[in-house]
Design a protein around this motif. Structure first.
Motif, PDB file in Angstrom:
ATOM      1  N   LEU A  48       0.840  -1.193   0.000  1.00  0.00           N
ATOM      2  CA  LEU A  48       0.000   0.000   0.000  1.00  0.00           C
ATOM      3  C   LEU A  48       0.875   1.243   0.000  1.00  0.00           C
ATOM      4  O   LEU A  48       1.889   1.292   0.700  1.00  0.00           O
ATOM      5  N   ASN A  49       0.512   2.222  -0.786  1.00  0.00           N
ATOM      6  CA  ASN A  49       1.268   3.469  -0.862  1.00  0.00           C
ATOM      7  C   ASN A  49       1.297   4.127   0.519  1.00  0.00           C
ATOM      8  O   ASN A  49       0.260   4.353   1.133  1.00  0.00           O
ATOM      9  N   LYS A  50       2.497   4.424   1.007  1.00  0.00           N
ATOM     10  CA  LYS A  50       2.625   4.987   2.356  1.00  0.00           C
ATOM     11  C   LYS A  50       2.041   6.390   2.475  1.00  0.00           C
ATOM     12  O   LYS A  50       1.899   6.914   3.571  1.00  0.00           O
ATOM     13  N   ARG A  51       1.677   6.999   1.365  1.00  0.00           N
ATOM     14  CA  ARG A  51       1.044   8.325   1.394  1.00  0.00           C
ATOM     15  C   ARG A  51      -0.485   8.247   1.338  1.00  0.00           C
ATOM     16  O   ARG A  51      -1.160   9.264   1.307  1.00  0.00           O
ATOM     17  N   ASP A  52      -1.017   7.037   1.322  1.00  0.00           N
ATOM     18  CA  ASP A  52      -2.465   6.844   1.299  1.00  0.00           C
ATOM     19  C   ASP A  52      -2.978   6.861   2.750  1.00  0.00           C
ATOM     20  O   ASP A  52      -3.361   5.843   3.318  1.00  0.00           O
ATOM     21  N   PHE A  53      -2.962   8.048   3.333  1.00  0.00           N
ATOM     22  CA  PHE A  53      -3.239   8.214   4.757  1.00  0.00           C
ATOM     23  C   PHE A  53      -4.641   7.771   5.154  1.00  0.00           C
ATOM     24  O   PHE A  53      -4.823   7.170   6.208  1.00  0.00           O
ATOM     25  N   THR A  54      -5.614   8.052   4.318  1.00  0.00           N
ATOM     26  CA  THR A  54      -6.996   7.704   4.639  1.00  0.00           C
ATOM     27  C   THR A  54      -7.148   6.194   4.783  1.00  0.00           C
ATOM     28  O   THR A  54      -7.734   5.713   5.753  1.00  0.00           O
ATOM     29  N   THR A  55      -6.602   5.454   3.840  1.00  0.00           N
ATOM     30  CA  THR A  55      -6.700   3.993   3.882  1.00  0.00           C
ATOM     31  C   THR A  55      -5.922   3.432   5.068  1.00  0.00           C
ATOM     32  O   THR A  55      -6.398   2.523   5.761  1.00  0.00           O
ATOM     33  N   ILE A  56      -4.737   3.964   5.316  1.00  0.00           N
ATOM     34  CA  ILE A  56      -3.919   3.483   6.429  1.00  0.00           C
ATOM     35  C   ILE A  56      -4.623   3.728   7.755  1.00  0.00           C
ATOM     36  O   ILE A  56      -4.675   2.845   8.620  1.00  0.00           O
ATOM     37  N   GLU A  57      -5.205   4.901   7.925  1.00  0.00           N
ATOM     38  CA  GLU A  57      -5.930   5.204   9.163  1.00  0.00           C
ATOM     39  C   GLU A  57      -7.138   4.291   9.329  1.00  0.00           C
ATOM     40  O   GLU A  57      -7.422   3.820  10.437  1.00  0.00           O
ATOM     41  N   HIS A  58      -7.835   4.032   8.223  1.00  0.00           N
ATOM     42  CA  HIS A  58      -8.978   3.117   8.272  1.00  0.00           C
ATOM     43  C   HIS A  58      -8.521   1.717   8.686  1.00  0.00           C
ATOM     44  O   HIS A  58      -9.135   1.072   9.549  1.00  0.00           O
ATOM     45  N   LEU A  59      -7.435   1.232   8.086  1.00  0.00           N
ATOM     46  CA  LEU A  59      -6.921  -0.096   8.412  1.00  0.00           C
ATOM     47  C   LEU A  59      -6.425  -0.172   9.851  1.00  0.00           C
ATOM     48  O   LEU A  59      -6.561  -1.213  10.506  1.00  0.00           O
ATOM     49  N   LEU A  60      -5.863   0.915  10.356  1.00  0.00           N
ATOM     50  CA  LEU A  60      -5.446   0.946  11.763  1.00  0.00           C
ATOM     51  C   LEU A  60      -6.648   0.807  12.698  1.00  0.00           C
ATOM     52  O   LEU A  60      -6.593   0.066  13.686  1.00  0.00           O
ATOM     53  N   ARG A  61      -7.724   1.522  12.389  1.00  0.00           N
ATOM     54  CA  ARG A  61      -8.933   1.414  13.210  1.00  0.00           C
ATOM     55  C   ARG A  61      -9.498  -0.007  13.149  1.00  0.00           C
ATOM     56  O   ARG A  61      -9.857  -0.600  14.179  1.00  0.00           O
ATOM     57  N   LEU A  62      -9.551  -0.565  11.948  1.00  0.00           N
ATOM     58  CA  LEU A  62     -10.057  -1.923  11.767  1.00  0.00           C
ATOM     59  C   LEU A  62      -9.172  -2.930  12.501  1.00  0.00           C
ATOM     60  O   LEU A  62      -9.665  -3.823  13.198  1.00  0.00           O
ATOM     61  N   GLY A  63      -7.867  -2.775  12.375  1.00  0.00           N
ATOM     62  CA  GLY A  63      -6.927  -3.678  13.041  1.00  0.00           C
ATOM     63  C   GLY A  63      -7.024  -3.591  14.546  1.00  0.00           C
ATOM     64  O   GLY A  63      -6.929  -4.611  15.243  1.00  0.00           O
TER      65      GLY A  63
END
Length: 80
Positions: A48-63
Motif C-alpha cells: 500500500l502506498n505509504k502516502r495513502d493516509f486515509t486507507t492506512i488510518e482506516h486499516l489501523l482502526r479496523l486492526g
C-alpha cells in the motif's frame, strides 16, 4: 528503514503489529493460527502506498478492533 526516522503512522502500524503478536502468544495451542492470521493481514497491505493516509488510518482502526476482539479470552480460534 535503517537510519531513517519513522513517521507517526508507521509507529502506529508497528505498535499494532507488536500488539497482535503479543495477543496471539496468549492463545495457547492456537497461537500459531492467530500469529499466521495477523502476519497474513499485515502482508496483504504491505505494498500500500505509504502516502495513502486515509486507507492506512482506516486499516489501523479496523486492526485495533480486531486485536481487541482477539484479546478476549473467550475467542479460541480465527477463520483464515
Amino acid at each position: 528503514m535503517a537510519g531513517t526516522a519513522l513517521t507517526g503512522l508507521q509507529k502506529q502500524v508497528l505498535s499494532l503489529y507488536r500488539r497482535c503478536i503479543r495477543e496471539s502468544a496468549k492463545k495457547g495451542p492456537a497461537r500459531d493460527i492467530f500469529r499466521h492470521f495477523s502476519r497474513s493481514e499485515f502482508n496483504r497491505y504491505k505494498l500500500l502506498n505509504k502516502r495513502d493516509f486515509t486507507t492506512i488510518e482506516h486499516l489501523l482502526r479496523l486492526g485495533t478492533k480486531r486485536v481487541d476482539t482477539m484479546a478476549n479470552p473467550n475467542v479460541k480460534s480465527v477463520h483464515i
